[in-house]
Structures are given as C-alpha cells and as structure tokens.
Design a protein around this motif. Sequence first.
Motif, PDB file in Angstrom:
ATOM      1  N   ASP A   1     -29.020  31.188   1.501  1.00 26.38           N
ATOM      2  CA  ASP A   1     -29.712  30.325   2.457  1.00 26.38           C
ATOM      3  C   ASP A   1     -29.459  28.850   2.136  1.00 26.38           C
ATOM      4  O   ASP A   1     -29.130  28.062   3.028  1.00 26.38           O
ATOM      5  CB  ASP A   1     -31.212  30.625   2.433  1.00 26.38           C
ATOM      6  CG  ASP A   1     -31.979  29.811   3.454  1.00 26.38           C
ATOM      7  OD1 ASP A   1     -31.699  29.953   4.660  1.00 26.38           O
ATOM      8  OD2 ASP A   1     -32.855  29.019   3.050  1.00 26.38           O
TER       9      ASP A   1
ATOM     10  N   GLU B   1     -26.969  27.520   0.425  1.00 23.98           N
ATOM     11  CA  GLU B   1     -25.564  27.177   0.647  1.00 23.98           C
ATOM     12  C   GLU B   1     -25.278  26.964   2.135  1.00 23.98           C
ATOM     13  O   GLU B   1     -24.574  26.028   2.517  1.00 23.98           O
ATOM     14  CB  GLU B   1     -24.640  28.263   0.081  1.00 23.98           C
ATOM     15  CG  GLU B   1     -23.169  27.995   0.277  1.00 23.98           C
ATOM     16  CD  GLU B   1     -22.665  26.711  -0.368  1.00 23.98           C
ATOM     17  OE1 GLU B   1     -21.692  26.140   0.153  1.00 23.98           O
ATOM     18  OE2 GLU B   1     -23.229  26.255  -1.383  1.00 23.98           O
ATOM     19  N   LEU B   2     -25.846  27.814   2.978  1.00 24.84           N
ATOM     20  CA  LEU B   2     -25.657  27.645   4.421  1.00 24.84           C
ATOM     21  C   LEU B   2     -26.291  26.346   4.904  1.00 24.84           C
ATOM     22  O   LEU B   2     -25.727  25.655   5.761  1.00 24.84           O
ATOM     23  CB  LEU B   2     -26.210  28.851   5.180  1.00 24.84           C
ATOM     24  CG  LEU B   2     -25.421  30.143   4.978  1.00 24.84           C
ATOM     25  CD1 LEU B   2     -26.137  31.310   5.641  1.00 24.84           C
ATOM     26  CD2 LEU B   2     -24.004  30.014   5.504  1.00 24.84           C
ATOM     27  N   ARG B   3     -27.443  25.980   4.357  1.00 25.40           N
ATOM     28  CA  ARG B   3     -28.070  24.702   4.700  1.00 25.40           C
ATOM     29  C   ARG B   3     -27.164  23.532   4.316  1.00 25.40           C
ATOM     30  O   ARG B   3     -27.044  22.558   5.049  1.00 25.40           O
ATOM     31  CB  ARG B   3     -29.421  24.550   4.005  1.00 25.40           C
ATOM     32  CG  ARG B   3     -30.497  25.441   4.558  1.00 25.40           C
ATOM     33  CD  ARG B   3     -31.760  25.367   3.682  1.00 25.40           C
ATOM     34  NE  ARG B   3     -32.742  26.314   4.105  1.00 25.40           N
ATOM     35  CZ  ARG B   3     -33.713  26.045   4.974  1.00 25.40           C
ATOM     36  NH1 ARG B   3     -33.818  24.846   5.492  1.00 25.40           N
ATOM     37  NH2 ARG B   3     -34.569  26.982   5.312  1.00 25.40           N
TER      38      ARG B   3
ATOM     39  N   TYR C   1     -20.486  29.012  -3.892  1.00 21.34           N
ATOM     40  CA  TYR C   1     -21.774  28.309  -3.860  1.00 21.34           C
ATOM     41  C   TYR C   1     -21.670  26.980  -4.596  1.00 21.34           C
ATOM     42  O   TYR C   1     -21.121  26.914  -5.686  1.00 21.34           O
ATOM     43  CB  TYR C   1     -22.872  29.150  -4.513  1.00 21.34           C
ATOM     44  CG  TYR C   1     -23.053  30.496  -3.879  1.00 21.34           C
ATOM     45  CD1 TYR C   1     -23.751  30.640  -2.692  1.00 21.34           C
ATOM     46  CD2 TYR C   1     -22.523  31.640  -4.478  1.00 21.34           C
ATOM     47  CE1 TYR C   1     -23.920  31.885  -2.102  1.00 21.34           C
ATOM     48  CE2 TYR C   1     -22.689  32.892  -3.896  1.00 21.34           C
ATOM     49  CZ  TYR C   1     -23.388  33.000  -2.712  1.00 21.34           C
ATOM     50  OH  TYR C   1     -23.544  34.221  -2.134  1.00 21.34           O
TER      51      TYR C   1
ATOM     52  N   LYS D   1     -23.880  23.591   4.080  1.00 19.56           N
ATOM     53  CA  LYS D   1     -22.735  23.561   5.006  1.00 19.56           C
ATOM     54  C   LYS D   1     -23.119  22.988   6.354  1.00 19.56           C
ATOM     55  O   LYS D   1     -22.386  22.173   6.926  1.00 19.56           O
ATOM     56  CB  LYS D   1     -22.155  24.968   5.177  1.00 19.56           C
ATOM     57  CG  LYS D   1     -21.343  25.421   3.998  1.00 19.56           C
ATOM     58  CD  LYS D   1     -20.749  26.786   4.218  1.00 19.56           C
ATOM     59  CE  LYS D   1     -19.970  27.209   2.989  1.00 19.56           C
ATOM     60  NZ  LYS D   1     -19.441  28.554   3.090  1.00 19.56           N
TER      61      LYS D   1
END
Length: 104
Positions: free
Chosen positions: A72, A74-76, A16, A78
């Motif tokens: 959520d 971290e995915l945003r 993260y 990426k």
Amino acid sequence: MFRDGCIGVTVDVRAYRLSAVQKTAYRLAAKCTAIIGEVREHSLVVTLTFAPTTGEREALETARLFFQELLDQELREKVGEQTASLRALILAHAFSRTSLPPRG
C-alpha cells in the motif's frame, strides 16, 4: 520464523522504496518495533520485534500485515510521484487567483 520475540523479513529494494518501508514501520509501531537494517545487494532485512506478551500467531499475522501495508505504501509513493506535476499545477492555479500580499 518467530524466535526470541522477533521475526526477520527481507524486502527487495528493487520492488519497494526505503521510504515505503519506513512508513510501513511507522504504521505498525503499535504492534511491533521494526529495526531496519542496511541494504545489501537488493535486499533489506527488517527485524520485527514484539512485546514479551506477543504470541507466535499474532507475530506472524503482523509480519503478514507488514507486507500488505508495504505494498500500500509503495503504491502511494508511485501515485504521488506520477501526479506531482499535476498537483503543483493545481496549487499554482489556485494561488494565482488569490490576492496574497507580496513578501519582502
């Protein structure tokens, strides 16, 4: 463990980004205050501090939500990174079709 109105959580900074941790802390600001420590090796300690009226069950649920929101965020991060050039291209194309006056 919920003690003295706080729960300490450890975040692996290999999984993260700090920006995702900060955004997560902001998103949960209504439920707790997140005190972000310094990175040591690959770990970041975040202390979630709760209002005196917060019970242990509610605090533990917030700690669970912290990790859910962290994933959520971290995915945003990426997706934003992976699509940055495409978004720039779309914006450049959109503005190339306008008749904006030159700056100067």
